[in-house]
Write a protein that holds these residues in place. Structure first.
Motif, short mmCIF file in Angstrom:
data_model
loop_
_atom_site.label_atom_id
_atom_site.label_comp_id
_atom_site.label_asym_id
_atom_site.label_seq_id
_atom_site.Cartn_x
_atom_site.Cartn_y
_atom_site.Cartn_z
N ALA A 215 4.13 8.84 12.57
CA ALA A 215 3.63 8.36 13.86
C ALA A 215 2.80 7.10 13.68
O ALA A 215 2.95 6.12 14.42
N PHE A 216 1.94 7.09 12.66
CA PHE A 216 1.08 5.92 12.42
C PHE A 216 1.92 4.69 12.05
O PHE A 216 1.74 3.61 12.62
N LEU A 217 2.85 4.87 11.14
CA LEU A 217 3.65 3.73 10.67
C LEU A 217 4.55 3.19 11.77
O LEU A 217 4.77 1.99 11.86
N LYS A 218 5.01 4.07 12.60
CA LYS A 218 5.87 3.64 13.72
C LYS A 218 5.08 2.72 14.65
O LYS A 218 5.58 1.69 15.11
N PHE B 40 2.55 -6.48 3.81
CA PHE B 40 1.81 -6.88 2.61
C PHE B 40 1.64 -5.70 1.66
O PHE B 40 1.91 -5.81 0.46
N ALA B 41 1.23 -4.56 2.22
CA ALA B 41 1.03 -3.36 1.38
C ALA B 41 2.32 -2.99 0.67
O ALA B 41 2.32 -2.63 -0.51
N ARG B 42 3.43 -3.10 1.39
CA ARG B 42 4.72 -2.75 0.78
C ARG B 42 5.04 -3.69 -0.38
O ARG B 42 5.51 -3.27 -1.43
N SER B 43 4.75 -4.99 -0.19
CA SER B 43 5.20 -5.95 -1.21
C SER B 43 4.26 -6.03 -2.41
O SER B 43 4.70 -6.35 -3.50
N VAL B 44 2.99 -5.72 -2.22
CA VAL B 44 2.05 -5.98 -3.32
C VAL B 44 1.60 -4.71 -4.06
O VAL B 44 1.16 -4.78 -5.21
N SER B 45 1.73 -3.54 -3.42
CA SER B 45 1.11 -2.33 -3.97
C SER B 45 1.98 -1.63 -5.00
O SER B 45 3.18 -1.53 -4.83
N PRO C 269 5.29 2.50 -2.49
CA PRO C 269 5.38 1.97 -1.12
C PRO C 269 6.70 2.33 -0.45
O PRO C 269 6.72 2.65 0.75
N GLU C 270 7.78 2.30 -1.21
CA GLU C 270 9.07 2.58 -0.57
C GLU C 270 9.16 4.03 -0.10
O GLU C 270 9.90 4.34 0.83
N ASP C 271 8.41 4.92 -0.73
CA ASP C 271 8.38 6.30 -0.26
C ASP C 271 7.44 6.47 0.93
O ASP C 271 7.83 6.93 2.00
N VAL C 272 6.18 6.06 0.73
CA VAL C 272 5.17 6.34 1.78
C VAL C 272 5.43 5.49 3.03
O VAL C 272 5.31 5.98 4.15
N ILE C 273 5.79 4.21 2.84
CA ILE C 273 5.94 3.33 4.00
C ILE C 273 7.34 3.46 4.62
O ILE C 273 7.48 3.52 5.84
N ASP C 274 8.35 3.50 3.80
CA ASP C 274 9.71 3.50 4.36
C ASP C 274 10.25 4.91 4.60
O ASP C 274 11.15 5.09 5.42
N ASN C 275 9.72 5.88 3.88
CA ASN C 275 10.21 7.26 4.04
C ASN C 275 9.08 8.27 4.11
O ASN C 275 9.03 9.21 3.31
N PRO C 276 8.16 8.10 5.07
CA PRO C 276 7.05 9.05 5.13
C PRO C 276 7.54 10.46 5.41
O PRO C 276 8.52 10.64 6.12
N LYS C 277 6.85 11.43 4.79
CA LYS C 277 7.31 12.82 4.93
C LYS C 277 6.62 13.53 6.09
O LYS C 277 7.20 14.37 6.74
N THR C 278 5.34 13.19 6.30
CA THR C 278 4.57 13.94 7.30
C THR C 278 4.69 13.29 8.68
O THR C 278 4.89 12.08 8.80
#
Ligand code: ADP
Ligand code: MG
Length: 251
Positions: free
Chosen positions: A245-248, A209-214, A231-240
């Motif tokens: 770990a959280f998104l996984k 939802f966050a990816r699609s609406v934010s 969203p495509e950066d933070v959710i799909d390509n997190p740097k840290t």
């Protein structure tokens, strides 16, 4: 002008430093999702921004109006009249709906516009009925909250927030008390509000939802903003590593 400008917010509970220098701006019509592990300070952040909790340092402005500054080294809040005005700019929707249990659905929605905003009763009730229609609850106006499902109660809570005609809405995990089917009902309502350009800050664990609406996603951990961006950066390509770990775990 940004609807909200938060700078260098700090908040501790006794020795526990929960928010460590957090800054965020919210533009008109922007939808921001805040993600992060439990205990990372997301709710405290929302409670500080909505003045349910006092900050220990930093500043906040709504629509260019100063709610609090720390120019003197300690936080100084605006006078009551200004704070009341600022509080009318936003609405808040909680995880557990927080409806008045002994009021009907319609009274839950109409009470604050009539008694706080001193608006015309007939006009408010007409608008409340319209909001119920929008939430697909037109036949539930005379029910009490306990007669409704969690998803229906949450839609009443959203209608109640909208009835005050806020410039922006804050949501704190609006679906986490709901099962998947009812969660979908609420996410649909939030998507509709986003399409209508309602400004929203949403704490959520619903990554898809966050990816699609934010427009923007903020990842918090340990009382700081660790990552922020599209969203495509933070959710799909997190740097840290922390965000990775959280998104996984969440997907
Ligand atoms: P999140 O919403 O990300 O799960 P919270 O903002 O609820 O995180 O909590 C962050 C930390 O602050 C937690 O360690 C929590 O126990 C603590 N905390 C939150 N509210 C209070 C409070 N009123 N008194 C003491 N500690 C609190
Ligand atoms: Mg929380």
């Amino acid at each position: 002008m940004n609807l909200l400008e938060v700078k260098n917010i700090k908040k501790s509970f006794d020795d526990l430093e929960v928010l460590k220098d957090i800054s965020m701006s919210v533009a008109e019509s922007e939808v921001i999702s805040i993600l992060g592990p439990s205990g990372s300070g997301k709710s405290t952040f929302l409670r500080c921004m909505t003045m349910l909790e006092k900050i220990d340092g930093g500043s906040m402005e709504y629509c260019g109006k100063e709610a609090v500054n720390s120019d003197s080294g300690v936080p100084v809040y605006a006078d009551r009249t200004t704070l009341k005005e600022i509080q009318s700019y936003y609405g808040l929707v909680f995880q557990n709906f927080n409806l008045f249990p002994h009021y009907s659905v319609l009274k839950n929605i109409a009470d604050a516009p009539i008694h706080v905003q001193k608006r015309d009763k007939d006009e408010v009730y007409a608008e409340a009925k319209e909001l119920l229609r929008k939430m697909n609850l037109e036949d539930k106006g005379d029910y009490c909250p306990y007669q409704l499902s969690g998803g229906q109660q949450q839609r009443v809570a959203i209608a109640r927030a909208l009835a005050l005609k806020p410039k922006m809405l804050f949501f704190d995990e609006p679906t986490s008390a709901l099962d998947p089917e009812l969660t979908a009902e609420i996410l649909k309502v939030l998507k509709e509000l986003a399409a209508e350009k309602m400004t929203m800050v949403i704490v959520t664990h619903e990554i898809g939802f966050a990816r699609s609406v934010s427009d923007r996603v903020i990842f918090m951990d340990g009382g700081v903003i660790v990552e922020e961006g599209k969203p495509e950066d933070v959710i799909d390509n997190p740097k840290t590593d922390r965000a990775k770990a959280f998104l996984k775990k969440m997907q």
